[in-house]
Design an enzyme around this catalytic site. Structure first.
Site, PDB file in Angstrom:
ATOM      1  N   SER A 168       8.667   3.975   0.688  1.00 55.97           N
ATOM      2  CA  SER A 168       7.412   3.688   0.322  1.00 55.97           C
ATOM      3  C   SER A 168       8.090   3.557  -1.348  1.00 55.97           C
ATOM      4  O   SER A 168       7.564   2.202  -2.513  1.00 55.97           O
ATOM      5  CB  SER A 168       6.252   3.614   0.544  1.00 55.97           C
TER       6      SER A 168
ATOM      7  N   SER B 219       1.416  -1.519   0.225  1.00 60.91           N
ATOM      8  CA  SER B 219      -0.190  -0.085  -0.085  1.00 60.91           C
ATOM      9  C   SER B 219       0.840   1.034   0.018  1.00 60.91           C
ATOM     10  O   SER B 219       1.653   0.855   0.795  1.00 60.91           O
ATOM     11  CB  SER B 219      -1.220  -0.583   1.401  1.00 60.91           C
ATOM     12  N   GLU B 220       0.444   1.938  -1.186  1.00 61.96           N
ATOM     13  CA  GLU B 220       1.758   3.255  -0.746  1.00 61.96           C
ATOM     14  C   GLU B 220       2.020   4.779  -0.331  1.00 61.96           C
ATOM     15  O   GLU B 220       2.525   4.771   0.205  1.00 61.96           O
ATOM     16  CB  GLU B 220       1.772   3.856  -2.607  1.00 61.96           C
ATOM     17  N   ASN B 221       1.344   4.323   0.713  1.00 58.73           N
ATOM     18  CA  ASN B 221       1.553   5.045   1.872  1.00 58.73           C
ATOM     19  C   ASN B 221       1.465   4.636   2.999  1.00 58.73           C
ATOM     20  O   ASN B 221       2.121   5.547   3.874  1.00 58.73           O
ATOM     21  CB  ASN B 221      -0.264   5.185   2.418  1.00 58.73           C
TER      22      ASN B 221
END
Lengths: 218, 216
Positions: B87, B45-47
């Site tokens: 990330s 999840s890119e967060n």
């Protein structure tokens, strides 16, 4: 014993004035200093340039507070789709929005905090994100030269802080906070919990106290 | 089989065991439900985490855990969290094996447009440009035409690009197309679908191999 960086909300708010460039940590308000944002908006501050991943939401909450209440004139962010007020203010011509790919935004802030003159990224080559930027070819691949980004104030949120200003973050509330903690002239932290020096495991500290100026327990 | 399920099922078959995968919002998110038996992937999840788990109920939600859409999420055992620099280092650095995402338009040069409709919808690119440039395998999973029936697979994208020449596969309810650097190859057809039907609904020129596979 290290000097305590714990300050009152009022002391921290006194450092803000109209027209400043402020970086705010968080991702869709998770890891954002939401209570501090509310208090800052209540001072009546105006004309801010906000640098943040996104514009929060359209509630009067977190980063979105400054948008909804028209306290920002510029916004640099990667995604503003969750806050429809942004589009409305753009159309009215009262908010200037610069969209930056998320990975580029964080790298530009990292450059600003780590003494680098810029970064070369393949992201955005051949798109609108390349407009006005220098393209540099390395090893046969094209990269955009992306310049450092700094702010007068970084407003971030930590899970735990010690009184000296060492910071620990939690889960996905980390996001932009550690990077922004290095990229501003003044770094103000909203901390969920404050502990005495010595109580944090040094291996868990993500932002060293040396980067932090003020810690506000909220 | 319903269109969206057919697309999600086929897209899931691109994953290799042990891979790190990033799924876009909407239809691509559903791909997680169809990963073949014996294949284990971790979702990024890119967060800032790896190991996306089931959506928690309101009582069990840890408010410090959201997905890249800002919605409640959970982290599976073996997962980990990190900041946004890490990330996107994972994404740009080629550590993400595959990404599945939707598209407004794709074209025969492997160009993808999925982040802006100028004057109408300007949400921002978020992490999309980084993902398309950085992931090792870029899979577009979408319905073949717009709701109005217009082609989305074009000779040339008309909307601003997310990235040029970056798409590897397009999976629709009709077919699987592979961009090989020179053009779009019609690799698989869904059961009951003819080459003519795909051609009618596609503006892009298609390259026909000697053998076209069946889309399972």
């Amino acid at each position: 014993m290290a000097t305590s960086k714990i300050v009152s909300l009022e002391e921290a708010l006194a450092r803000f004035h109209d027209g400043q460039t402020v970086m705010i940590g968080g991702f869709t308000n998770v890891g954002s200093p939401n209570q501090f944002c509310r208090a800052l908006a209540d001072t009546g501050i105006r004309r801010l340039h906000i640098i943040a991943n996104d514009a929060g939401n359209d509630w009067q909450d977190g980063i979105g507070t400054f948008i909804v209440e028209r306290r920002a004139v510029r916004l640099t962010a990667s995604h503003v789709g969750l806050n429809p007020v942004v589009g409305q203010l753009m159309n009215e011509g009262v908010l200037e929005v610069t969209l930056v790919p998320q990975g580029t935004l964080v790298e530009r802030i990292r450059c600003g905090g780590m003494g680098l003159g810029g970064v070369l990224t393949p992201t955005g080559v051949g798109t609108l994100a390349a407009q006005g930027k220098q393209v540099i070819s390395v090893g046969g691949r094209d990269y955009l030269l992306e310049l450092p980004l700094r702010a007068e104030i970084a407003l971030i949120k930590a899970w735990r802080a010690d009184t000296a200003g060492n910071l620990v973050y939690r889960r996905t509330a980390k996001n932009f906070n550690p990077v922004m903690a290095m990229a501003a002239d003044l770094v103000i932290v909203q901390a969920e919990e404050v502990v005495e020096v010595g109580e944090l495991d040094p291996d868990q500290v993500c932002t060293p106290a040396a980067c932090v100026d003020m810690v506000v327990p909220l | 089989m319903e269109h969206r399920e057919r697309i999600a099922r086929r897209a899931a078959r691109f994953f290799r065991d042990g891979g790190l995968v990033n799924l876009g919002i909407g239809l691509p998110t559903q791909v997680v439900n169809y990963i073949p038996e014996g294949i284990h992937v971790q979702l990024q999840s890119e967060n800032g985490f790896i190991g996306i788990g089931p959506i928690p109920d309101a009582d069990g939600w840890d408010h410090d855990v959201v997905n890249a859409g800002g919605r409640p999420a959970s982290i599976l055992p073996g997962g980990c969290t990190f900041d946004s620099a890490m990330s996107f280092g994972l994404i740009r650095g080629g550590h993400v094996d595959a990404t599945v995402l939707g598209a407004l338009e794709v074209d025969q040069e492997g160009n993808l447009a999925n982040w802006i409709i100028p004057g109408r919808k300007v949400p921002g690119m978020g992490g999309g440009m980084d993902l398309v440039v950085g992931a090792r395998l870029v899979i577009v999973a979408m319905e073949h035409c717009t709701k109005a029936g217009a082609p989305k697979i074009l000779r040339r994208c008309t909307l601003p690009l997310t990235a040029p020449h970056s798409v590897d596969y397009i999976v629709t309810e009709l077919c699987v197309l592979h961009y090989n650097g020179a053009g779009l190859i019609l690799e698989e057809l869904a059961p009951g679908i003819t080459v003519e039907e795909v051609r009618t609904k596609t503006q892009a020129e298609l390259i026909l191999p000697e053998q076209i596979g069946r889309m399972e």
